[in-house]
Design an enzyme around this catalytic site. Structure first.
Site, PDB file in Angstrom:
ATOM      1  N   LYS A  42      41.981  15.863 -26.498  1.00 37.83           N
ATOM      2  CA  LYS A  42      43.115  16.744 -26.623  1.00 37.83           C
ATOM      3  C   LYS A  42      44.194  16.396 -25.613  1.00 37.83           C
ATOM      4  CE  LYS A  42      40.040  20.520 -27.840  1.00 37.83           C
ATOM      5  NZ  LYS A  42      39.379  21.707 -27.317  1.00 37.83           N
ATOM      6  N   GLY A  43      43.821  15.626 -24.625  1.00 38.03           N
ATOM      7  CA  GLY A  43      44.713  15.348 -23.503  1.00 38.03           C
ATOM      8  C   GLY A  43      46.009  14.657 -23.847  1.00 38.03           C
ATOM      9  N   GLU A  98      46.554   7.550 -24.761  1.00 39.03           N
ATOM     10  CA  GLU A  98      45.556   8.195 -23.918  1.00 39.03           C
ATOM     11  C   GLU A  98      46.241   8.869 -22.737  1.00 39.03           C
ATOM     12  OE1 GLU A  98      42.747   9.652 -23.559  1.00 39.03           O
ATOM     13  OE2 GLU A  98      41.327   8.001 -23.622  1.00 39.03           O
ATOM     14  N   ASP A  99      45.732  10.018 -22.323  1.00 37.29           N
ATOM     15  CA  ASP A  99      46.317  10.709 -21.180  1.00 37.29           C
ATOM     16  C   ASP A  99      45.993   9.994 -19.870  1.00 37.29           C
ATOM     17  OD1 ASP A  99      43.615  11.416 -21.233  1.00 37.29           O
ATOM     18  OD2 ASP A  99      43.967  13.568 -21.011  1.00 37.29           O
ATOM     19  N   ASP A 102      40.195   6.329 -16.618  1.00 37.83           N
ATOM     20  CA  ASP A 102      39.508   6.219 -15.332  1.00 37.83           C
ATOM     21  C   ASP A 102      38.359   5.225 -15.462  1.00 37.83           C
ATOM     22  OD1 ASP A 102      37.823   8.052 -16.674  1.00 37.83           O
ATOM     23  OD2 ASP A 102      38.489   9.720 -15.470  1.00 37.83           O
ATOM     24  N   LYS A 130      43.874   5.054 -13.618  1.00 42.22           N
ATOM     25  CA  LYS A 130      43.119   5.215 -12.371  1.00 42.22           C
ATOM     26  C   LYS A 130      42.186   4.000 -12.210  1.00 42.22           C
ATOM     27  CE  LYS A 130      41.719   9.479 -11.464  1.00 42.22           C
ATOM     28  NZ  LYS A 130      40.872  10.693 -11.348  1.00 42.22           N
ATOM     29  N   PHE A 151      41.339  14.221  -8.701  1.00 45.18           N
ATOM     30  CA  PHE A 151      41.146  14.925  -9.966  1.00 45.18           C
ATOM     31  C   PHE A 151      42.488  15.523 -10.382  1.00 45.18           C
ATOM     32  CE2 PHE A 151      37.742  16.452 -12.754  1.00 45.18           C
ATOM     33  CZ  PHE A 151      38.528  17.176 -13.633  1.00 45.18           C
ATOM     34  N   ARG A 164      45.935  22.329 -18.873  1.00 49.79           N
ATOM     35  CA  ARG A 164      46.683  21.393 -19.719  1.00 49.79           C
ATOM     36  C   ARG A 164      48.152  21.784 -19.850  1.00 49.79           C
ATOM     37  NH1 ARG A 164      43.071  18.102 -22.571  1.00 49.79           N
ATOM     38  NH2 ARG A 164      41.092  19.058 -23.123  1.00 49.79           N
TER      39      ARG A 164
END
Length: 178
Positions: A42-43, A98-99, A102, A130, A151, A164
């Site tokens: 959902k990001g 993609e948000d 990592d 990241k 984070f 969000r």
């Protein structure tokens, strides 16, 4: 929600400016291509919506939902497809939206999965990269910002489905997710 934020990393206007730059770059790179943006739910929603407004080309969009986190703060390493594409991508130029990248485990799996459907090309765009956390050999061709090993929440990024809706990207206080 602000009391849960240790520090605002990226202000709304900084994000907007960078998304505009990325839209111009994609517009130039995908002229005369059959571009489909594949958002990773959902990001990606806020980023993808704003990015599409900055792409001056005909393009389509589709979504996938994949998970390797659940409600955890770290990846389990097991990737599950929760929602697949609604449309075929054979012969199309896929840009995975993609948000954040990592570990890269989910994205590597997703890229290989989509490649089996025979698109003309697959590239990745991420708002936040990241690299310090990378465990899989996967990289984005388009990167909004390089992230510190913190984070992050806001502008689509979440912790346990919260935060969000923040219009900026902030560093979540450790006591919230530990």
């Amino acid at each position: 929600m602000m009391e849960d934020i240790k520090e605002v990393l990226l202000k709304e206007e900084d994000i907007r400016k960078r998304v505009k730059e990325l839209g111009i770059q994609i517009t130039n790179d995908y002229k005369n291509k059959n571009l489909v943006l594949v958002g990773v739910l959902k990001g990606c929603v806020m980023f993808m919506a704003d990015l599409m407004k900055e792409i001056d080309l005909p393009c389509s969009m589709d979504f996938m939902a994949v998970s390797s986190y659940g409600n955890s703060a770290s990846s389990s390493g097991v990737v599950r497809i929760l929602k697949d594409l609604d449309h075929q991508i054979i012969g199309k130029d896929v840009l995975i939206v993609e948000d954040i990248i990592d570990t890269g485990i989910t994205l590597k799996y997703l890229k290989e999965y989509l490649a089996s459907r025979k698109p003309d090309s697959i590239k990745i765009i991420c708002l936040m990269d990241k690299p310090e956390k990378r465990k899989a050999d996967v990289y984005a061709e388009y990167i909004g910002f390089t992230s510190p090993n913190e984070f992050l929440v806001g502008y689509g990024l979440d912790y346990a489905e919260k935060y969000r809706n923040l219009p900026y990207i902030g560093i979540l206080k450790e006591e919230i997710y530990k």
